[in-house]
Design a protein around this motif. Structure first.
Motif, short mmCIF file in Angstrom:
data_model
loop_
_atom_site.label_atom_id
_atom_site.label_comp_id
_atom_site.label_asym_id
_atom_site.label_seq_id
_atom_site.Cartn_x
_atom_site.Cartn_y
_atom_site.Cartn_z
N TYR A 119 0.85 -1.19 0.00
CA TYR A 119 0.00 0.00 0.00
C TYR A 119 0.88 1.24 0.00
O TYR A 119 1.94 1.26 0.63
N ALA A 120 0.44 2.26 -0.71
CA ALA A 120 1.25 3.48 -0.85
C ALA A 120 0.45 4.70 -0.45
O ALA A 120 -0.76 4.77 -0.70
N ALA A 121 1.14 5.64 0.15
CA ALA A 121 0.54 6.96 0.39
C ALA A 121 0.51 7.73 -0.92
O ALA A 121 1.28 7.46 -1.84
N ASP A 122 -0.39 8.69 -0.99
CA ASP A 122 -0.44 9.52 -2.21
C ASP A 122 0.79 10.39 -2.36
O ASP A 122 0.98 11.04 -3.39
N THR A 123 1.65 10.41 -1.34
CA THR A 123 2.92 11.14 -1.41
C THR A 123 4.08 10.25 -1.88
O THR A 123 5.20 10.73 -2.03
N ALA A 181 -1.88 10.06 2.87
CA ALA A 181 -0.72 9.75 3.71
C ALA A 181 -1.10 9.56 5.18
O ALA A 181 -0.55 8.68 5.85
N ALA A 182 -2.03 10.37 5.66
CA ALA A 182 -2.41 10.29 7.07
C ALA A 182 -3.12 8.99 7.42
O ALA A 182 -3.21 8.62 8.59
N GLU A 183 -3.64 8.30 6.40
CA GLU A 183 -4.39 7.07 6.65
C GLU A 183 -3.60 5.79 6.37
O GLU A 183 -4.06 4.69 6.68
N LEU A 184 -2.42 5.93 5.77
CA LEU A 184 -1.70 4.77 5.25
C LEU A 184 -1.36 3.74 6.32
O LEU A 184 -1.70 2.56 6.19
N LEU A 185 -0.67 4.15 7.36
CA LEU A 185 -0.17 3.19 8.33
C LEU A 185 -1.31 2.46 9.03
O LEU A 185 -1.26 1.22 9.18
N ALA A 186 -2.34 3.18 9.43
CA ALA A 186 -3.47 2.54 10.11
C ALA A 186 -4.15 1.54 9.19
O ALA A 186 -4.57 0.46 9.63
N PHE A 187 -4.26 1.87 7.90
CA PHE A 187 -4.88 0.95 6.95
C PHE A 187 -4.04 -0.31 6.81
O PHE A 187 -4.57 -1.43 6.84
N ALA A 188 -2.73 -0.13 6.63
CA ALA A 188 -1.85 -1.29 6.48
C ALA A 188 -1.86 -2.16 7.73
O ALA A 188 -1.88 -3.39 7.64
N GLN A 189 -1.87 -1.53 8.89
CA GLN A 189 -1.96 -2.29 10.14
C GLN A 189 -3.28 -3.06 10.21
O GLN A 189 -3.31 -4.20 10.66
N GLY A 190 -4.35 -2.43 9.73
CA GLY A 190 -5.64 -3.10 9.72
C GLY A 190 -5.67 -4.30 8.80
O GLY A 190 -6.26 -5.34 9.13
N GLN A 191 -5.02 -4.18 7.65
CA GLN A 191 -4.95 -5.31 6.72
C GLN A 191 -4.13 -6.45 7.32
O GLN A 191 -4.49 -7.63 7.19
N ALA A 192 -3.03 -6.10 7.98
CA ALA A 192 -2.23 -7.12 8.65
C ALA A 192 -3.03 -7.79 9.76
O ALA A 192 -2.94 -9.01 9.95
#
Length: 257
Positions: A119-123, A181-192
Motif C-alpha cells: 500500500y502506498a501513500a499519495d505522497t 498519507a495520514a491514513e496509510l499506516l493505520a490501513f496497512a496495520q488493519g490489513q495485517a
C-alpha cells in the motif's frame, strides 16, 4: 536503532528508522532485517509482517558510502547481509504487508515485489535508477516489474530509471492501493490484523501456490542479475556514476560504448 522491530497482536513490524540519512540501508540494517524475518518464520506468535518507513520517506535505498566501502571482490557475494535479507523476504512463508510513504529508491522499490500486500501513500514516489548508476536491475526486478507492468512500461522505468508517482505504481500493479498519507499506516496495520485472524495454514498455502509457478524463475533471474551486476559494479560506467554522485555533478557516459 536504525531498524525498529516490535511484535504486537501477531504482527511483526519492521520500521526503517534512519531519517537523518533518508532511511538509507546499511549492511548492519540488512542483517537486522534478515535476522528478524528468519526468527519470525520460526515464531508461531508471528502471523503477519509489516514493513514500513517514516511518513516523509520509506527508504533512499542502499547507503552508498557503506555500499562502496564494501564494494570489493565479494561485494555481491550471496553471504552478504543484503542477500540474506532478500532471500529471507523472498522465501518468507508468512504474509508480508508493506506501507510506503515518500520515496522508495532502488532496493526500496525492488523489495516491494517480494511482499504480498503493498500500500502506498499519495505522497509516495518510486524509482529504480540502476541504469543511471551504470548498473542493472537486481533481485529479480527485471522479471517481476515486467510481469506486473508489461514490457514497455517496465522498460521505461528500468532503462530510464526515472521516478514515478503512486498512482502510476498502482496502474503498473506494483501497489494494491493508494491512500491519503495520514491514513496509510493505520490501513496497512488493519490489513495485517485481518491476516492475523485468518487461518494461518490457509494463508501460507495460498501464498505458496500463488508463487509456485514463478519461484524457480525468480531464483534463476536473481542469479543472472547478480552475475551481471557484479561485473558492472567494477566497470567504468559505474565508477563514473558514483564519482559524479559524490562530486555532485552530472555523469558523462559519452566515452563508454
Amino acid at each position: 536503532m536504525d531498524i525498529l522491530t516490535s511484535t504486537t497482536n501477531g504482527i511483526l513490524t519492521l520500521e526503517f528508522n534512519r531519517p537523518e540519512r533518508k532511511n538509507a540501508i546499511t549492511g548492519a540494517m540488512y542483517q537486522t532485517l534478515a535476522d528478524a524475518l528468519l526468527a519470525a518464520e520460526q515464531d508461531p506468535a508471528v502471523r503477519a509482517i509489516l514493513i514500513t518507513g517514516k511518513p516523509e520517506i520509506f527508504t533512499a535505498g542502499n547507503d552508498l558510502d557503506d555500499f562502496l566501502n564494501n564494494a570489493g571482490a565479494d561485494a555481491m557475494n550471496e553471504s552478504r547481509p543484503v542477500f540474506q535479507f532478500m532471500r529471507a523476504l523472498e522465501g518468507c512463508t508468512k504474509p508480508v504487508v508493506a506501507a510506503v510513504s515518500g520515496m522508495a529508491v532502488g532496493i526500496g522499490t525492488t523489495l516491494l515485489m517480494h511482499c504480498d500486500l503493498v500500500y502506498a501513500a499519495d505522497t509516495a514516489r518510486f524509482s529504480m535508477p540502476f541504469s543511471q548508476l551504470g548498473l542493472c536491475p537486481e533481485f529479480a526486478s527485471s522479471l517481476l516489474v515486467t510481469q506486473a507492468a508489461g514490457y514497455t512500461r517496465a522498460a521505461e522505468k528500468l532503462m530510464l530509471g526515472e521516478a514515478f508517482l503512486a498512482q502510476e505504481a498502482l496502474e503498473m500493479g506494483i501497489v494494491a492501493r493508494v491512500l491519503p498519507a495520514a491514513e496509510l499506516l493505520a490501513f496497512a496495520q488493519g490489513q495485517a490484523a485481518k491476516l492475523v485472524k485468518l487461518p494461518a495454514a490457509s494463508i501460507r498455502t495460498t501464498k505458496a501456490l500463488m508463487k509456485r509457478a514463478r519461484s524457480a524463475l525468480v531464483k534463476e533471474t536473481i542469479a543472472a542479475e547478480n552475475e551481471r551486476f557484479s561485473a558492472m559494479l567494477s566497470g567504468g560506467e559505474a565508477k563514473e556514476a558514483f564519482t559524479a554522485f559524490f562530486e555532485k555533478r552530472k555523469p558523462d557516459f559519452s566515452k563508454f560504448d
